[in-house]
Motif scaffolding. Sequence first.
Motif, PDB file in Angstrom:
ATOM      1  N   GLN A 116     -68.055  15.339  19.434  1.00  0.00           N
ATOM      2  CA  GLN A 116     -68.150  13.892  19.620  1.00  0.00           C
ATOM      3  C   GLN A 116     -67.089  13.186  18.800  1.00  0.00           C
ATOM      4  O   GLN A 116     -66.761  13.604  17.685  1.00  0.00           O
ATOM      5  CB  GLN A 116     -69.539  13.395  19.215  1.00  0.00           C
ATOM      6  CG  GLN A 116     -70.660  13.908  20.103  1.00  0.00           C
ATOM      7  CD  GLN A 116     -71.997  13.253  19.787  1.00  0.00           C
ATOM      8  OE1 GLN A 116     -72.046  12.173  19.207  1.00  0.00           O
ATOM      9  NE2 GLN A 116     -73.079  13.900  20.177  1.00  0.00           N
ATOM     10  N   VAL A 117     -66.539  12.125  19.360  1.00  0.00           N
ATOM     11  CA  VAL A 117     -65.584  11.309  18.628  1.00  0.00           C
ATOM     12  C   VAL A 117     -66.358  10.449  17.640  1.00  0.00           C
ATOM     13  O   VAL A 117     -67.245   9.682  18.032  1.00  0.00           O
ATOM     14  CB  VAL A 117     -64.759  10.424  19.587  1.00  0.00           C
ATOM     15  CG1 VAL A 117     -63.810   9.529  18.803  1.00  0.00           C
ATOM     16  CG2 VAL A 117     -63.985  11.292  20.568  1.00  0.00           C
ATOM     17  N   ASP A 118     -66.042  10.589  16.365  1.00  0.00           N
ATOM     18  CA  ASP A 118     -66.831   9.947  15.319  1.00  0.00           C
ATOM     19  C   ASP A 118     -65.870   9.398  14.265  1.00  0.00           C
ATOM     20  O   ASP A 118     -65.008  10.128  13.764  1.00  0.00           O
ATOM     21  CB  ASP A 118     -67.783  10.959  14.691  1.00  0.00           C
ATOM     22  CG  ASP A 118     -68.842  10.325  13.806  1.00  0.00           C
ATOM     23  OD1 ASP A 118     -68.462   9.575  12.889  1.00  0.00           O
ATOM     24  OD2 ASP A 118     -70.039  10.598  14.010  1.00  0.00           O
ATOM     25  N   ALA A 119     -66.021   8.126  13.925  1.00  0.00           N
ATOM     26  CA  ALA A 119     -65.144   7.515  12.932  1.00  0.00           C
ATOM     27  C   ALA A 119     -65.248   8.222  11.585  1.00  0.00           C
ATOM     28  O   ALA A 119     -64.252   8.323  10.848  1.00  0.00           O
ATOM     29  CB  ALA A 119     -65.496   6.038  12.775  1.00  0.00           C
ATOM     30  N   ARG A 120     -66.444   8.721  11.250  1.00  0.00           N
ATOM     31  CA  ARG A 120     -66.595   9.440   9.978  1.00  0.00           C
ATOM     32  C   ARG A 120     -65.752  10.708   9.973  1.00  0.00           C
ATOM     33  O   ARG A 120     -65.142  11.068   8.961  1.00  0.00           O
ATOM     34  CB  ARG A 120     -68.067   9.781   9.747  1.00  0.00           C
ATOM     35  CG  ARG A 120     -68.973   8.568   9.563  1.00  0.00           C
ATOM     36  CD  ARG A 120     -70.428   8.976   9.577  1.00  0.00           C
ATOM     37  NE  ARG A 120     -70.819   9.530  10.881  1.00  0.00           N
ATOM     38  CZ  ARG A 120     -72.005  10.088  11.133  1.00  0.00           C
ATOM     39  NH1 ARG A 120     -72.916  10.189  10.159  1.00  0.00           N
ATOM     40  NH2 ARG A 120     -72.283  10.545  12.338  1.00  0.00           N
ATOM     41  N   ALA A 121     -65.711  11.380  11.110  1.00  0.00           N
ATOM     42  CA  ALA A 121     -64.888  12.585  11.216  1.00  0.00           C
ATOM     43  C   ALA A 121     -63.405  12.232  11.109  1.00  0.00           C
ATOM     44  O   ALA A 121     -62.626  12.956  10.473  1.00  0.00           O
ATOM     45  CB  ALA A 121     -65.163  13.291  12.538  1.00  0.00           C
ATOM     46  N   GLY A 122     -63.008  11.123  11.716  1.00  0.00           N
ATOM     47  CA  GLY A 122     -61.627  10.688  11.618  1.00  0.00           C
ATOM     48  C   GLY A 122     -61.216  10.409  10.187  1.00  0.00           C
ATOM     49  O   GLY A 122     -60.110  10.773   9.755  1.00  0.00           O
ATOM     50  N   LEU A 141     -58.309  20.479   7.091  1.00  0.00           N
ATOM     51  CA  LEU A 141     -59.553  20.731   7.816  1.00  0.00           C
ATOM     52  C   LEU A 141     -59.482  20.415   9.305  1.00  0.00           C
ATOM     53  O   LEU A 141     -60.077  21.105  10.129  1.00  0.00           O
ATOM     54  CB  LEU A 141     -60.640  19.880   7.159  1.00  0.00           C
ATOM     55  CG  LEU A 141     -62.068  19.986   7.644  1.00  0.00           C
ATOM     56  CD1 LEU A 141     -62.630  21.344   7.282  1.00  0.00           C
ATOM     57  CD2 LEU A 141     -62.910  18.876   7.013  1.00  0.00           C
ATOM     58  N   GLY A 142     -58.730  19.361   9.656  1.00  0.00           N
ATOM     59  CA  GLY A 142     -58.787  18.863  11.023  1.00  0.00           C
ATOM     60  C   GLY A 142     -60.038  18.028  11.234  1.00  0.00           C
ATOM     61  O   GLY A 142     -60.812  17.775  10.307  1.00  0.00           O
ATOM     62  N   LYS A 149     -56.993  11.557  17.627  1.00  0.00           N
ATOM     63  CA  LYS A 149     -56.323  10.280  17.391  1.00  0.00           C
ATOM     64  C   LYS A 149     -57.283   9.103  17.537  1.00  0.00           C
ATOM     65  O   LYS A 149     -57.185   8.115  16.804  1.00  0.00           O
ATOM     66  CB  LYS A 149     -55.128  10.146  18.334  1.00  0.00           C
ATOM     67  CG  LYS A 149     -54.000  11.130  18.024  1.00  0.00           C
ATOM     68  CD  LYS A 149     -52.851  10.981  19.005  1.00  0.00           C
ATOM     69  CE  LYS A 149     -51.685  11.902  18.621  1.00  0.00           C
ATOM     70  NZ  LYS A 149     -52.068  13.323  18.634  1.00  0.00           N
ATOM     71  N   GLU A 150     -58.223   9.187  18.468  1.00  0.00           N
ATOM     72  CA  GLU A 150     -59.183   8.091  18.636  1.00  0.00           C
ATOM     73  C   GLU A 150     -60.105   7.994  17.422  1.00  0.00           C
ATOM     74  O   GLU A 150     -60.399   6.896  16.934  1.00  0.00           O
ATOM     75  CB  GLU A 150     -60.001   8.298  19.907  1.00  0.00           C
ATOM     76  CG  GLU A 150     -60.954   7.149  20.222  1.00  0.00           C
ATOM     77  CD  GLU A 150     -61.762   7.373  21.488  1.00  0.00           C
ATOM     78  OE1 GLU A 150     -62.752   6.644  21.697  1.00  0.00           O
ATOM     79  OE2 GLU A 150     -61.409   8.287  22.278  1.00  0.00           O
ATOM     80  N   ALA A 151     -60.557   9.139  16.923  1.00  0.00           N
ATOM     81  CA  ALA A 151     -61.414   9.138  15.733  1.00  0.00           C
ATOM     82  C   ALA A 151     -60.645   8.650  14.518  1.00  0.00           C
ATOM     83  O   ALA A 151     -61.185   7.920  13.675  1.00  0.00           O
ATOM     84  CB  ALA A 151     -61.973  10.538  15.495  1.00  0.00           C
ATOM     85  N   LEU A 152     -59.385   9.055  14.396  1.00  0.00           N
ATOM     86  CA  LEU A 152     -58.560   8.611  13.275  1.00  0.00           C
ATOM     87  C   LEU A 152     -58.409   7.093  13.312  1.00  0.00           C
ATOM     88  O   LEU A 152     -58.532   6.410  12.283  1.00  0.00           O
ATOM     89  CB  LEU A 152     -57.193   9.284  13.346  1.00  0.00           C
ATOM     90  CG  LEU A 152     -56.258   9.083  12.157  1.00  0.00           C
ATOM     91  CD1 LEU A 152     -56.756   9.839  10.943  1.00  0.00           C
ATOM     92  CD2 LEU A 152     -54.835   9.527  12.497  1.00  0.00           C
ATOM     93  N   HIS A 153     -58.175   6.556  14.493  1.00  0.00           N
ATOM     94  CA  HIS A 153     -58.015   5.104  14.623  1.00  0.00           C
ATOM     95  C   HIS A 153     -59.329   4.395  14.328  1.00  0.00           C
ATOM     96  O   HIS A 153     -59.348   3.331  13.687  1.00  0.00           O
ATOM     97  CB  HIS A 153     -57.529   4.756  16.028  1.00  0.00           C
ATOM     98  CG  HIS A 153     -57.077   3.338  16.168  1.00  0.00           C
ATOM     99  ND1 HIS A 153     -57.924   2.324  16.564  1.00  0.00           N
ATOM    100  CD2 HIS A 153     -55.874   2.757  15.940  1.00  0.00           C
ATOM    101  CE1 HIS A 153     -57.266   1.181  16.591  1.00  0.00           C
ATOM    102  NE2 HIS A 153     -56.026   1.413  16.224  1.00  0.00           N
TER     103      HIS A 153
END
Length: 349
Positions: free
Chosen positions: A96-102, A14-15, A131-135
């Motif tokens: 938006q950078v979102d931890a849930r998306a990561g 999905l990405g 990478k920021e969301a993944l982290h």
Amino acid sequence: MNKLPTNLPIAITLGDPCGIGPEIIARAWRDAPEISQGCFVAGDVGVMRRAMGLLSSGPRFPVCEIDTPAQALGVPPRCLPVLQVLAVAPVLPWGQVDARAGRLAGEAVLWATRAALRGEVAALVTAPLHKEALHAAGAPYDQYPGHTELLQAEAALHLGVPIERMPVRMMLANDELRTVLVSIHVSLRDALNAITFDAVLQTLRITDAALSSLLGRRPRMAVAGVNPHAGEGGLFGREEIDVLQPCLAVARQEGLDVHGPLAPDTVFMRARRRANGEREFDVVIAMYHDQGLIPVKYLGVEQGVNVTLGLPLVRTSPDHGTAMDLAGKGQADASSMIQAIRMARQMLA
């Protein structure tokens, strides 16, 4: 790597659902139905239906849910199959950078990687993650700088070997140029320290094995120097004399077709495919991330493909990121995704 079965579907992850990954997957189905047939999305049905709604021109087609990877092979043309491999995703804001998306992106990659290692899918094509969301998603995803390191760790775990016995390399390729990196996501200072005899020789061996399978013959490999003018006989640095020349001598004794070390400011031009289809070298071995990636990306990010070499599976990816500034606007270019799917098929052939 041994040839993998081609009677299996290709999984496309999905990405990051807040980025352009879902949209470029939908556009690939619309713009290149001939290469998307037999593929499916490992991710979330709702996210993909939302992405399909971004297509402002051309036909839209249904997003259908499948229960197993094998069902993707029987899906009619102009239908995008999605395997729900994670909990139903919430509607997240575009761009938006979102931890849930990561976490959603990471879960999709983990599922697809494990499916490939189990032999349930023929290859893996990964849409961009952030990478920021993944982290920000926390464990286990915060220990990986990106896709490459996550796949490496999973492959090592699957085979029951230490991660140092699962060496991988990143190849960036388009129709004009291929380059393989000795080091990947480390600082420039650490990358220079990583230019060792063993690391360079390992890169040459991995590249030779992978491209021999792809090309049907041994590749002509050009090795870029570390320093200006490849050190100019030691005047501008000794890495070429102390590390690269002894390494290349051993590689040649093993039968590898290696050339260099060559001046890094001209070697990429020499390896670029000319108008008549010929090229002096099949691939450039670059010493660090930006040395190798700048030339490939300058030739066109929209055509570039990221390939992970050294894994017991085929993995390709578009050569760009999540493009948060374009997400949700219906303007994303799917060319690199289409090329990534095409490259995966070529590596399976």
